[in-house]
Design an enzyme around this catalytic site. Structure first.
Site, PDB file in Angstrom:
ATOM      1  N   ASP A  46     -10.666   3.987  -0.750  1.00 57.30           N
ATOM      2  CA  ASP A  46     -11.255   3.014   0.177  1.00 57.30           C
ATOM      3  C   ASP A  46     -12.779   2.963   0.075  1.00 57.30           C
ATOM      4  O   ASP A  46     -13.445   3.997   0.038  1.00 57.30           O
ATOM      5  CB  ASP A  46     -10.892   3.363   1.616  1.00 57.30           C
ATOM      6  CG  ASP A  46      -9.422   3.100   1.896  1.00 57.30           C
ATOM      7  OD1 ASP A  46      -8.661   2.904   0.927  1.00 57.30           O
ATOM      8  OD2 ASP A  46      -9.043   3.112   3.074  1.00 57.30           O
TER       9      ASP A  46
ATOM     10  N   GLY B 159      -5.570   3.308  -7.594  1.00 59.54           N
ATOM     11  CA  GLY B 159      -5.899   3.468  -9.009  1.00 59.54           C
ATOM     12  C   GLY B 159      -5.082   4.527  -9.722  1.00 59.54           C
ATOM     13  O   GLY B 159      -5.304   4.793 -10.908  1.00 59.54           O
ATOM     14  N   TRP B 160      -4.113   5.125  -9.021  1.00 59.07           N
ATOM     15  CA  TRP B 160      -3.353   6.226  -9.612  1.00 59.07           C
ATOM     16  C   TRP B 160      -2.687   5.804 -10.924  1.00 59.07           C
ATOM     17  O   TRP B 160      -2.224   4.676 -11.062  1.00 59.07           O
ATOM     18  CB  TRP B 160      -2.269   6.710  -8.649  1.00 59.07           C
ATOM     19  CG  TRP B 160      -2.831   7.382  -7.433  1.00 59.07           C
ATOM     20  CD1 TRP B 160      -4.101   7.840  -7.249  1.00 59.07           C
ATOM     21  CD2 TRP B 160      -2.134   7.641  -6.207  1.00 59.07           C
ATOM     22  NE1 TRP B 160      -4.228   8.384  -6.000  1.00 59.07           N
ATOM     23  CE2 TRP B 160      -3.044   8.285  -5.338  1.00 59.07           C
ATOM     24  CE3 TRP B 160      -0.823   7.401  -5.759  1.00 59.07           C
ATOM     25  CZ2 TRP B 160      -2.690   8.683  -4.042  1.00 59.07           C
ATOM     26  CZ3 TRP B 160      -0.473   7.808  -4.483  1.00 59.07           C
ATOM     27  CH2 TRP B 160      -1.393   8.445  -3.633  1.00 59.07           C
TER      28      TRP B 160
ATOM     29  N   ASP C  99       0.834  -1.204   0.000  1.00 56.38           N
ATOM     30  CA  ASP C  99       0.000   0.000   0.000  1.00 56.38           C
ATOM     31  C   ASP C  99       0.871   1.257   0.000  1.00 56.38           C
ATOM     32  O   ASP C  99       1.673   1.470   0.920  1.00 56.38           O
ATOM     33  CB  ASP C  99      -0.869  -0.069   1.278  1.00 56.38           C
ATOM     34  CG  ASP C  99      -1.966   0.960   1.305  1.00 56.38           C
ATOM     35  OD1 ASP C  99      -2.067   1.753   0.364  1.00 56.38           O
ATOM     36  OD2 ASP C  99      -2.727   0.960   2.298  1.00 56.38           O
TER      37      ASP C  99
HETATM   38  C1  GAL Z   1      -5.449   2.233   3.091  1.00 57.36           C
HETATM   39  C2  GAL Z   1      -5.928   1.077   2.229  1.00 57.36           C
HETATM   40  C3  GAL Z   1      -6.862   0.255   3.080  1.00 57.36           C
HETATM   41  C4  GAL Z   1      -6.122  -0.259   4.286  1.00 57.36           C
HETATM   42  C5  GAL Z   1      -5.494   0.894   5.058  1.00 57.36           C
HETATM   43  C6  GAL Z   1      -4.603   0.416   6.184  1.00 57.36           C
HETATM   44  O1  GAL Z   1      -4.609   3.029   2.349  1.00 57.36           O
HETATM   45  O2  GAL Z   1      -6.559   1.566   1.094  1.00 57.36           O
HETATM   46  O3  GAL Z   1      -7.391  -0.812   2.315  1.00 57.36           O
HETATM   47  O4  GAL Z   1      -5.142  -1.162   3.879  1.00 57.36           O
HETATM   48  O5  GAL Z   1      -4.740   1.723   4.212  1.00 57.36           O
HETATM   49  O6  GAL Z   1      -4.031   1.462   6.895  1.00 57.36           O
END
Ligand code: GAL
Length: 742
Positions: free
Chosen positions: A558, A537-538, A495
């Protein structure tokens, strides 16, 4: 907190209100980063502070990447007319928009509320809406005089400050109203009683001392024609500590949702509170005792790496498993259906599974594909985030694994994925990533999950920290990949998060780079680790996520458990959909069915039952990974029926691996069409409106011309049609998912 790039809703922060019922707090704020006890004081001179824009985080106002303390201050006259004009005169409410991540609130130097009422310390993140209740006789309040409101903020990571989002966009002072702190609690599950009855208890609850006395009106309506099916009014009395419980039983004769309205009216004040919900209806046929072999028709693994596959089969236990044609190096446990070993030689191996029980046997042809490509069909599993957020721990993961084996693995569900929140604050002296105290033994946990025949996933970021503020893999990629390999990890969600601190404005190569680095590191590890790219999706990642070795890539920000969020994401996948292919899938984010919460306390998804059918149908048409995001320890009957429908899962798991195309897009409905491997098609007729819609495809329409058999995938039965046109009356926000066959 997380950068919710796509989902942030900047609703207007409110206009200065002259009404006697409210004093606006949407203007006049100043802020500074840093921390000083002096800043709470009404006499502190904040003239040099920066004017705050309550639509933006402090990062967006000249403090990029700033995490830690900051203060906001404003001055406001609180007129006594506010309380004089109010029915209840006990308390004042301070609505503070949304706080990222935690806060302490001072009026004229005196602390009047903190941490959103969650307890703990200011360093525990409790990102979200804030509203504090203050007794009117609290000496901190200076009635009819100027008051200084000062808010101390601590940001644990990502965006920080006070600002408005969909989570809380009200900045004002109001008097607590009669119906404030009154809840119609509909959180209990519906019970499926005998004789087709649907039973439930709801509660009227308050924390106010006021004695509520009035009537509760209960009304059940068929949304198709407005017919009132049930109507009843009861006396209802409740106060703090003494809720009122209303239990009802209604018939569930038709396979559709009814709309229930609960209206409580307090006699003395004349004020009302209204809550609505819909009733569940199960379409998935009752599970048969006869053997059925479910799941995908193909499984990919790399040569030389550990192999693990559980043959998904339903039917009365015990089952006995047999597999003919297994490649050399693999062995099957005849009692559990788990295939393990290592295959040295590349190749597509045709295998025949036979599963039997006391009622008979079934066989299924299956392909074990040993080569470079893994994840040939979208991942089916569970991820901790939408349920537990950062409160995930070893026990919750074990409960989920156990539930998956008991209730879901028979249908192909296989991954147990830990999202953010497992990492320690600091690396070991040798740089190795270590777990925090919630995960005392990651290797032991992975061994446990594997012992059940399931696979386990983990989460990290290419940045120095994850979105939850934990350690990321920045400059430790090889080491982390090796550690995952040593633990026995099978899936990595990677992420972007704090990588923005390294590359704030990436171009296309810049967007790819951190994912390529980790790809290289994973390739050095002798395990099949599914690689899930998460960067919202960037750069239209669907164009290149597969090329750089992602098995899936998030196409959006999200998801939340609302129709607006789920349908907004799902129906926007038209551009990305054609890029789905075996081994490489679009990921429109994890499922929001069942009990979700993103933290320690959970609630039933706010999606209606029809919206949940739409969610699973659309994600399956899109060949999306299906990652359950709910509390697996409390799977209610409806949620379980949603997740165990083999004909629907088969549409998701189809070996052709195509994403559906958006075939018809109208204001009130949409039709999505997916080609399937056997030449048939899956078609979703989606009603996106608030009213019943008749949705049709003419028999000559290219989508169905030549196809004569229409099978309702949820009900698993053929639909009798007039003149071979496909026509259905579809419920509001609902779907008819059909498989059309020649
Ligand atoms: C976001 C991500 C979520 C989750 C979260 C955890 O950026 O899109 O799905 O993983 O971080 O902190």
């Amino acid at each position: 907190m997380i950068r919710k790039i796509f989902t942030m809703l900047f609703l207007s922060a409110g206009v200065l209100s002259a009404s006697a019922q409210e004093v606006s707090l949407s203007k006049g704020w100043k802020f500074a980063v840093g921390d000083s006890a002096q800043w709470a004081s009404p006499t502190f001179n904040d003239q040099g502070w920066q004017a705050a824009n309550l639509n933006e985080s402090w990062e967006q106002q000249g403090h990029p990447n700033y995490d830690g303390f900051g203060w906001y201050r404003t001055k406001v006259v609180i007129p006594s007319s506010l309380k004089n004009n109010s029915f209840l005169k006990d308390s004042l409410r301070l609505n503070l928009g949304s706080v990222d991540d935690n806060d302490e609130v001072y009026i004229n130097g005196k602390l009047i509320g903190k941490y959103g009422g969650y307890g703990g310390t200011i360093k525990d993140g409790h990102y979200g809406a804030r509203s504090y209740t203050i007794a009117v006789n609290n000496p901190a309040i200076l009635w009819d005089k100027e008051n200084v409101i000062a808010v101390r903020i601590f940001d644990t990571g990502g965006d920080g400050g006070i600002y408005s989002t969909g989570h809380g966009n009200v900045f004002n002072l109001t008097m607590a109203d009669v119906m404030d702190h009154v809840t119609v609690n509909t959180g209990a599950d519906f019970e499926y009683g005998e004789n087709n009855s649907l039973n439930k208890s709801i509660k009227l609850v308050t924390t106010n001392k006021y004695l509520y006395s009035g009537k509760l009106a209960f009304k059940v309506v068929d949304p198709e024609n407005g017919t009132v099916l049930y109507e009843k009014t009861n006396d209802a009395n409740f106060t703090s500590g003494k809720p009122f419980t209303y239990s009802f039983s209604i018939a569930r004769l038709a396979k559709r949702s009814y709309a229930i309205t609960y209206t409580f009216t307090d006699t003395k004040s004349g004020k009302s509170i209204v809550k609505t919900e819909t009733t569940p209806y199960v379409l998935t046929p009752y599970p048969s005792a006869k053997v059925k072999i479910n799941g995908a028709d193909v499984f990919g693994a790399r040569p030389g790496n550990p192999f693990l596959y559980l043959i998904p089969a339903s039917g009365k236990r015990p089952l006995t498993y047999k597999a003919d044609g297994l490649p050399e190096g693999l062995k099957l446990d005849a009692n559990t259906g788990v295939i393990t070993g290592v295959v040295a030689q590349k190749g597509d191996y045709p295998v025949t599974f036979t599963v039997s029980n006391s009622l008979g046997a079934k066989t299924k042809k299956f392909t074990i594909s040993i080569g470079d490509n893994i994840g040939l069909t979208p991942a089916l599993g569970w991820n901790s985030w939408n349920a537990w957020g950062l409160s995930v721990n070893d026990e919750k993961v074990r409960v989920s694994a156990r539930a998956m084996i008991d209730k879901l693995s028979q249908h192909g569900w296989a991954y147990i994925n830990i999202d953010d929140g497992w990492e320690a604050e600091n690396r070991a002296a040798d740089g190795k990533i270590v777990t925090n105290s919630k995960f005392p033994d990651m290797k032991g946990l992975a061994d446990y999950v594997h012992s059940l025949g399931l696979r386990i996933g983990i989460y990290s970021s290419p940045g120095p920290r994850t979105c939850g503020g934990f350690l990321g893999s920045w400059q430790h990629e090889d080491q982390d990949a090796q550690t995952y390999g040593d633990w026995g990890i099978d899936y990595l969600k990677y992420d972007w998060c704090a990588y923005s601190e390294i590359v704030p404005k990436p171009d296309l190569p810049g967007l790819k780079k951190p994912y390529q680095v980790m790809r290289g590191s994973l390739d050095k590890v002798h395990r099949d680790i599914m690689y899930s790219l998460c960067q919202y999706g960037w750069g239209d990642v669907w164009n290149w996520g597969g090329e750089i070795g992602g098995n899936s890539w998030r196409t959006t920000g999200d998801i939340e458990d609302t129709w607006q969020s789920m349908s907004g994401i799902g129906f926007r996948q038209g551009d990305a959909a054609p890029h789905a292919r075996p081994g490489h899938f679009n990921d429109p984010d994890m499922l929001v069915v069942g009990k979700v919460g993103w933290g320690p306390s959970l609630h039933n998804t706010r999606l209606t039952y029809d919206e949940q059918y739409t969610h699973i149908s659309l994600w399956s048409l899109l060949s999306s990974p299906l990652l359950i995001g709910c509390d697996m320890g409390h799977l209610d009957e409806f949620t379980l029926s949603l997740l165990t429908n083999d004909e629907v899962i088969a549409i998701d798991q189809d070996a052709l691996g195509k994403g559906a195309s958006q075939y018809v897009k109208k204001d009130d409905y949409q039709i999505w069409v997916k080609d399937l491997k056997d030449g048939s098609k899956a078609i979703g007729l989606f009603n996106t409106s608030d009213k019943y819609q008749t949705i049709s495809l003419d028999k000559n329409d290219p989508a169905i011309s030549g196809y004569t058999k229409f099978r309702d995938a949820w009900q698993q039965k053929y639909i009798i049609t007039a003149g071979n046109a496909l026509t259905a009356k579809v419920a509001p926000h609902g779907v008819l998912l059909v498989r059309v066959e020649k």
